[in-house]
Enzyme design. Structure first.
Site, short mmCIF file in Angstrom:
data_model
loop_
_atom_site.label_atom_id
_atom_site.label_comp_id
_atom_site.label_asym_id
_atom_site.label_seq_id
_atom_site.Cartn_x
_atom_site.Cartn_y
_atom_site.Cartn_z
N LYS A 11 0.81 -1.22 0.00
CA LYS A 11 0.00 0.00 0.00
C LYS A 11 0.85 1.28 0.00
CE LYS A 11 -4.05 -2.16 2.17
NZ LYS A 11 -5.05 -2.05 3.28
N TYR A 51 -12.41 -2.06 -4.25
CA TYR A 51 -12.94 -2.16 -2.88
C TYR A 51 -14.46 -2.08 -2.86
CZ TYR A 51 -8.40 -1.96 -0.50
OH TYR A 51 -7.15 -2.25 -0.01
N PHE A 59 -15.69 3.59 6.43
CA PHE A 59 -14.31 3.97 6.07
C PHE A 59 -14.05 3.95 4.57
CE2 PHE A 59 -14.18 -0.63 7.21
CZ PHE A 59 -13.69 -1.17 6.02
N ARG A 87 -2.19 -14.20 4.72
CA ARG A 87 -2.94 -13.56 5.82
C ARG A 87 -2.16 -13.68 7.13
NH1 ARG A 87 -7.15 -10.28 4.16
NH2 ARG A 87 -7.96 -10.48 6.28
N THR A 93 -5.71 -6.67 10.83
CA THR A 93 -5.97 -5.42 10.10
C THR A 93 -5.42 -4.21 10.85
OG1 THR A 93 -8.02 -6.43 9.29
CG2 THR A 93 -7.80 -4.05 9.04
N ARG A 104 2.27 -6.19 9.44
CA ARG A 104 1.56 -5.02 9.98
C ARG A 104 2.11 -4.62 11.34
NH1 ARG A 104 -4.28 -6.92 7.59
NH2 ARG A 104 -4.28 -5.62 5.72
N ASN A 114 -2.09 0.35 6.64
CA ASN A 114 -1.60 -0.90 7.24
C ASN A 114 -0.74 -1.72 6.28
OD1 ASN A 114 -3.64 -1.78 5.62
ND2 ASN A 114 -4.83 -2.78 7.22
N HIS A 117 -2.34 -5.35 1.52
CA HIS A 117 -3.63 -6.01 1.30
C HIS A 117 -3.34 -7.45 0.92
CE1 HIS A 117 -7.51 -7.15 -0.48
NE2 HIS A 117 -6.78 -7.67 -1.45
N GLU A 128 -9.29 -10.92 -7.88
CA GLU A 128 -8.38 -9.79 -7.70
C GLU A 128 -7.17 -9.90 -8.63
OE1 GLU A 128 -9.76 -9.04 -3.07
OE2 GLU A 128 -7.68 -9.64 -3.45
P1 RTP Z 1 -7.24 -6.03 3.32
O1 RTP Z 1 -8.60 -6.33 2.73
O2 RTP Z 1 -6.69 -4.70 2.93
O3 RTP Z 1 -6.26 -7.13 3.11
O4 RTP Z 1 -7.37 -5.93 4.90
P2 RTP Z 1 -8.33 -6.67 5.87
O5 RTP Z 1 -9.06 -7.79 5.18
O6 RTP Z 1 -7.49 -7.00 7.05
O7 RTP Z 1 -9.36 -5.52 6.25
P3 RTP Z 1 -10.81 -5.19 5.65
O8 RTP Z 1 -11.79 -5.28 6.75
O9 RTP Z 1 -11.05 -5.96 4.40
O10 RTP Z 1 -10.64 -3.65 5.32
C1 RTP Z 1 -9.98 -3.27 4.13
C2 RTP Z 1 -9.03 -2.13 4.44
O11 RTP Z 1 -9.76 -0.99 4.84
C3 RTP Z 1 -9.00 -0.24 5.79
N1 RTP Z 1 -9.77 -0.12 7.01
N2 RTP Z 1 -9.92 1.01 7.64
N3 RTP Z 1 -10.66 3.01 9.48
C4 RTP Z 1 -11.07 1.76 9.69
O12 RTP Z 1 -11.75 1.42 10.63
C5 RTP Z 1 -10.68 0.76 8.71
N4 RTP Z 1 -11.00 -0.53 8.75
C6 RTP Z 1 -10.43 -1.08 7.67
C7 RTP Z 1 -7.69 -0.98 6.00
O13 RTP Z 1 -6.71 -0.43 5.12
C8 RTP Z 1 -8.06 -2.40 5.58
O14 RTP Z 1 -6.92 -3.12 5.22
MG MG Z 2 -10.18 -7.53 3.33
#
Ligand code: RTP
Ligand code: MG
Length: 140
Positions: A11, A51, A59, A87, A93, A104, A114, A117, A128
């Site tokens: 990222k 996304y 968010f 993962r 996250t 992370r 973070n 992805h 993807e």
């Molecule tokens: P990713 O999809 O990026 O691999 O990460 P993830 O599954 O761990 O997290 P996800 O829930 O899918 O959220 C996607 C990305 O959104 C941002 N995020 N911001 N501000 C917030 O509360 C918040 N929550 C998530 C993060 O960049 C996250 O990786």
């Molecule tokens: Mg995700």
């Protein structure tokens, strides 16, 4: 378990801090092989589509704005249990909740910035990968 593939993004917070190599090294040390890689600067439209599943989340707009704030490195990773393996090395996250030794925990700045992805299922990995790469750009 047969070797398979997942999709990764380094990222903008990581590319800005010149951590492309550091992230890639951690992926490689976790048993993943980079079989496709390119540095791109996503358009807003591209990030919104990528996304799309998060469109209704509070968010979403901040996330899209962050993801287009600088270049990213999109990668296809290959290895045994590639999705779960990636993962695991990514960590939670929110870096505050991530285990020691994960990307992370060691490198990320915040729950949004973070650093990486990673696809969360084989099905999403295939979608993807196809979003960013032509088959001939992936060399296993
Ligand atoms: P990713 O999809 O990026 O691999 O990460 P993830 O599954 O761990 O997290 P996800 O829930 O899918 O959220 C996607 C990305 O959104 C941002 N995020 N911001 N501000 C917030 O509360 C918040 N929550 C998530 C993060 O960049 C996250 O990786
Ligand atoms: Mg995700």
């Amino acid at each position: 378990m047969a070797a398979n593939r997942t999709f990764s993004i380094i990222k903008p917070d990581a590319t800005r801090r010149n951590l492309t190599g550091a992230v890639t090294k951690m992926l490689e040390e976790a048993g993943l092989r980079v079989v496709a890689s390119k540095r791109i600067h996503m358009s807003r439209e591209q990030a919104e589509e990528f996304y799309g599943v998060h469109r209704e989340r509070p968010f979403f707009n901040d996330l899209v704005t962050f993801m287009i704030s600088g270049p990213v490195v999109v990668q296809v990773l290959e290895g045994e249990n590639a999705v779960q393996r990636n993962r695991d090395i990514m960590g939670a996250t929110n870096p505050a909740n991530a285990d020691a030794g994960t990307i992370r925990k060691e490198l990320a700045e915040s729950i949004e910035a973070n650093s990486v992805h990673g696809s969360d299922s084989d099905e999403n990995a295939a979608t993807e990968i196809a979003f960013f790469f032509k088959p001939e750009e992936i060399v296993g």
